[in-house]
Enzyme design. Sequence first.
Site, mmCIF file in Angstrom:
data_model
loop_
_atom_site.group_PDB
_atom_site.id
_atom_site.type_symbol
_atom_site.label_atom_id
_atom_site.label_comp_id
_atom_site.label_asym_id
_atom_site.label_seq_id
_atom_site.Cartn_x
_atom_site.Cartn_y
_atom_site.Cartn_z
ATOM 1 C CG HIS A 89 -1.611 1.611 1.401
ATOM 2 N ND1 HIS A 89 -2.456 1.413 2.806
ATOM 3 C CD2 HIS A 89 -2.150 2.510 0.548
ATOM 4 C CE1 HIS A 89 -3.074 2.686 2.478
ATOM 5 N NE2 HIS A 89 -2.863 2.837 1.116
ATOM 6 C CB SER A 90 0.947 4.388 -0.083
ATOM 7 O OG SER A 90 1.315 5.567 0.281
ATOM 8 C CG MET A 91 7.345 3.484 1.138
ATOM 9 S SD MET A 91 8.501 4.026 2.987
ATOM 10 C CE MET A 91 7.637 1.949 3.594
ATOM 11 C CB ALA B 198 2.822 0.608 -4.162
ATOM 12 C CB ALA C 164 -3.950 -0.875 -2.347
#
Length: 256
Positions: A90-92, A94, A118
């Site tokens: 998720h975010s970083m 990813a 995500a």
Amino acid sequence: MTTNPWFPFGIRKDRSRPLLFCFHYAGGSSTIFRHWVALRSTVDIVPVELPGRGTRMAEPHPQRFDELIEALLAALAPEVEGREFCLFGHSMGAAIAFDAACRLEREYGFRTAKLIVAGRHAPHRPDPSPFSSDMDDEALVRELQRLGGTPPDILENEELLRYLLPMIRSDYRLHESFVYRRQLLMAPIVAHSGTGDRDASAEEMRHWSEVTNAGFAIRSFEGNHFFVQRLGDAYLNELLRLAAMPGNGIREAYFS
């Protein structure tokens, strides 16, 4: 159950069960996935703890992305050898999951069943965030307000911010040191976007299809950048359903 500081909740020794490794957003820790571990499922969820936070608070915070991935792979490779596994970020997280998946393929010959990302732009795309780690604390607080994942009472607590902001800033600096080297993943990618996430809209996240030689699928969820946490078990159940699907023909399977 194996124990390793990278995997503070352990990894079951039953090698017949697929693994789902979970990488958190900037400023987070493995504890955001704690309740996922206890859920009964055919997939074993493995939250990943990076140095410098959570159960590894006493360790130095990683400064360079490549150095982080190098250390992560040394812990990850023995656990995935001979097992089916997926990576979720998720975010970083990813970016971490993508780079780790590519290097596991290239350097170890271990292919993830699928990569699930995500809330982050594709690795070859420019970062749309207006914040950079060299900006002051006021700019960082504005960025946290913009993303909408930090409760107002935390943002108004100066003592707590003095503790949190350096770690969050360090994660932004770490994230900024990521370099895309034209890698193409040989496994399917599934991208998840929040309907209110301006930096990682569905249109932006469709570009993840350009960094895989296998299948691609995308789905939007109601919420802002932190829809993963806001949706709770509803998102987790969808993630587990996806992780349990065969990698081949992912698009048809995911939307059936």
